[in-house]
Design a protein around this motif. Structure first.
Motif, PDB file in Angstrom:
ATOM      1  N   TRP A 200       1.012  -0.592  -0.035  1.00 10.79           N
ATOM      2  CA  TRP A 200      -0.096  -0.056  -0.277  1.00 10.79           C
ATOM      3  C   TRP A 200       0.446   1.313   0.073  1.00 10.79           C
ATOM      4  N   VAL A 201       2.311   0.980   0.847  1.00  9.32           N
ATOM      5  CA  VAL A 201       2.801   2.327   0.931  1.00  9.32           C
ATOM      6  C   VAL A 201       3.555   2.671  -0.384  1.00  9.32           C
ATOM      7  N   ASN A 202       3.899   1.177  -1.073  1.00 10.49           N
ATOM      8  CA  ASN A 202       4.441   2.034  -2.308  1.00 10.49           C
ATOM      9  C   ASN A 202       3.943   2.316  -3.112  1.00 10.49           C
ATOM     10  N   GLN A 203       2.530   2.426  -3.132  1.00 12.35           N
ATOM     11  CA  GLN A 203       0.917   2.282  -3.738  1.00 12.35           C
ATOM     12  C   GLN A 203       0.846   4.354  -4.226  1.00 12.35           C
ATOM     13  N   TYR A 204       0.968   4.967  -2.899  1.00 17.61           N
ATOM     14  CA  TYR A 204       0.999   5.652  -2.436  1.00 17.61           C
ATOM     15  C   TYR A 204       1.746   6.585  -2.028  1.00 17.61           C
ATOM     16  N   GLN A 205       2.810   6.249  -1.721  1.00 16.18           N
ATOM     17  CA  GLN A 205       3.233   7.608  -1.275  1.00 16.18           C
ATOM     18  C   GLN A 205       4.273   8.627  -2.180  1.00 16.18           C
ATOM     19  N   ASN A 206       3.997   8.871  -2.936  1.00 16.70           N
ATOM     20  CA  ASN A 206       3.560   9.742  -3.662  1.00 16.70           C
ATOM     21  C   ASN A 206       2.716  10.976  -3.364  1.00 16.70           C
ATOM     22  N   GLN A 207       1.490  10.470  -3.219  1.00 21.56           N
ATOM     23  CA  GLN A 207       0.703  11.141  -3.053  1.00 21.56           C
ATOM     24  C   GLN A 207       0.827  12.137  -1.737  1.00 21.56           C
ATOM     25  N   VAL A 323       1.665  -0.012  11.542  1.00 21.17           N
ATOM     26  CA  VAL A 323       2.751  -0.415  10.476  1.00 21.17           C
ATOM     27  C   VAL A 323       2.920   0.602   9.245  1.00 21.17           C
ATOM     28  N   PRO A 324       1.316   0.412   8.684  1.00 22.89           N
ATOM     29  CA  PRO A 324       1.877   1.131   7.966  1.00 22.89           C
ATOM     30  C   PRO A 324       1.940   2.367   8.036  1.00 22.89           C
ATOM     31  N   SER A 329       5.344   7.349   6.590  1.00 18.37           N
ATOM     32  CA  SER A 329       6.534   8.243   6.792  1.00 18.37           C
ATOM     33  C   SER A 329       7.417   8.090   6.922  1.00 18.37           C
ATOM     34  N   TYR A 330       7.858   6.687   7.217  1.00 17.78           N
ATOM     35  CA  TYR A 330       9.587   6.599   6.310  1.00 17.78           C
ATOM     36  C   TYR A 330      10.109   7.227   5.134  1.00 17.78           C
ATOM     37  N   GLN A 331       8.652   5.942   4.601  1.00 23.94           N
ATOM     38  CA  GLN A 331       9.385   6.033   2.951  1.00 23.94           C
ATOM     39  C   GLN A 331       9.296   7.555   2.159  1.00 23.94           C
ATOM     40  N   VAL A 332       8.140   8.205   2.816  1.00 22.38           N
ATOM     41  CA  VAL A 332       7.800   9.140   2.298  1.00 22.38           C
ATOM     42  C   VAL A 332       9.220  10.461   2.749  1.00 22.38           C
TER      43      VAL A 332
END
Length: 359
Positions: A200-207, A323-324, A329-332
């Motif tokens: 989910w994070v991979n898909q929406y991190q750019n938003q 967890v998500p 937070s980490y990936q953004v």
């Protein structure tokens, strides 16, 4: 140095180790001989430790059948008075270096009062000044922006409550084991939660990278998750974030909403689910980006929502629903180019003495 994602990946291992050793960690160290009738629990904590306490609070109160209060240690030490001999007091600082928590514990000991401290660092100033220490059951978290330590604190507090309830006769063996079975269930499902969250994070991190402001909304156990969302997103992404309790947001803060806000609901399928749905109906009229992280499946699923597929009572939701939030937070923060291994303001602790490295 391990990253936030590395520590999130370690959570199943940490959970299982604590469940296997809770008697050594807690049962042997909690003494109720001076408690005639437990009136309440008071937890002193700041930051992620405080967020974790809010995540555990609802289930703790159910187990113990008493109110559980969470207090700021600075306000408590300087302005409040505690003297109830039938209240159990706990102070939490994972690293054991928080000035306000250390000062509070010193004040309790000066007044000959019992206070249990929960920390992961046996070499910390908090450990050295305390007279009743409980180990968190995990190694010291190297990453300054804690993730596993936050989650483990929730599990620790729940297990401490179970131990207390067993000692004072509030739970029989069958009831005690039933709670343990639910904790084991969460631990078993946690790797899958991490996998789904990562997708989910991979898909929406750019938003979220482009978001000007993020608002996390939760209730019950997920209020602690919302608070942690505010803490971690602000710390790592260095952008404006808020963590609100559902009704709190509906009584004023909603008037400050912006069309380009990113609002994340944390839905444990609990008593206030319908209230949350009504708020979403309203927000969808005015805000472009409204998503929901669900503990389990939902009939009203939107494309940008996340279902963690954990069918369990709402009071356990804080053990896995952060967890998500941590991974997001980490990936953004990585997309922003922030190095989380280095302090943004290295002179802060030197100037403010917010952290005490040694005594």
């Amino acid at each position: 140095m391990k990253s936030i994602a590395d520590y999130v990946a370690l959570e199943p291992e940490y959970y299982q180790n604590i469940l296997d050793n809770y008697q050594t960690l807690f049962t042997q160290h909690i003494d109720l001989s001076k408690i005639k009738q437990l009136n309440s629990i008071v937890i002193f904590a700041t930051g992620s430790s405080s967020n974790a306490a809010y995540g555990a609070r609802s289930l703790m109160s159910k187990i113990l059948k008493v109110p559980v209060y969470i207090e700021d240690p600075s306000i408590a030490a300087n302005y409040l008075h505690y003297s109830d001999p039938n209240t159990l007091y706990f102070a939490i600082s994972q690293g054991g270096e928080s000035y306000s928590t250390i000062h509070l514990v010193e004040e309790f000991i000066k007044n000959n009062q019992t206070i249990y401290t929960l920390t992961s660092n046996p070499n910390s100033p908090l450990y050295k000044v305390s007279n009743h220490v409980l180990s968190m059951g995990i190694p010291i978290e190297e990453m300054p922006y804690v993730s596993a330590g936050y989650s483990v604190t929730i599990l620790d507090l729940i297990l401490i409550s179970l131990v207390i309830a067993q000692k004072n006769g509030n739970l029989n063996e069958q009831q005690f084991n039933s709670y343990l079975d639910q904790l084991q269930k969460v631990t078993h499902l946690l790797p899958k939660v991490i996998e789904q969250s990562q997708m989910w994070v991979n898909q929406y991190q750019n938003q979220f990278y482009h978001a000007k402001r993020v608002i996390f909304i939760g209730y019950g156990a997920t209020y602690g998750v919302a608070r942690e969302g505010e803490t971690k997103f602000t710390e790592t992404v260095r952008n404006t974030a808020f963590g609100k309790e559902l009704e709190e947001y509906m009584h004023g803060p909603y008037l400050g909403l912006h069309e380009d806000d990113h609002i994340v609901f944390l839905e444990p399928h609990g008593q206030l689910a319908q209230r949350a749905n009504l708020l979403k109906v309203f927000l969808d009229k005015y805000v472009k980006n409204v998503s929901t992280i669900y503990a389990n499946n939902s009939n009203n699923l939107k494309e940008e929502d996340l279902c963690l597929n954990v069918d369990i009572d709402e009071l356990y939701a804080s053990l896995f629903m952060t967890v998500p939030v941590h991974l997001l937070s980490y990936q953004v923060s990585r997309l922003k180019g922030h190095n989380l291994e280095k302090s943004t303001y290295p002179e802060f602790d030197e100037i403010t003495s917010s952290k005490i490295k040694r005594i």
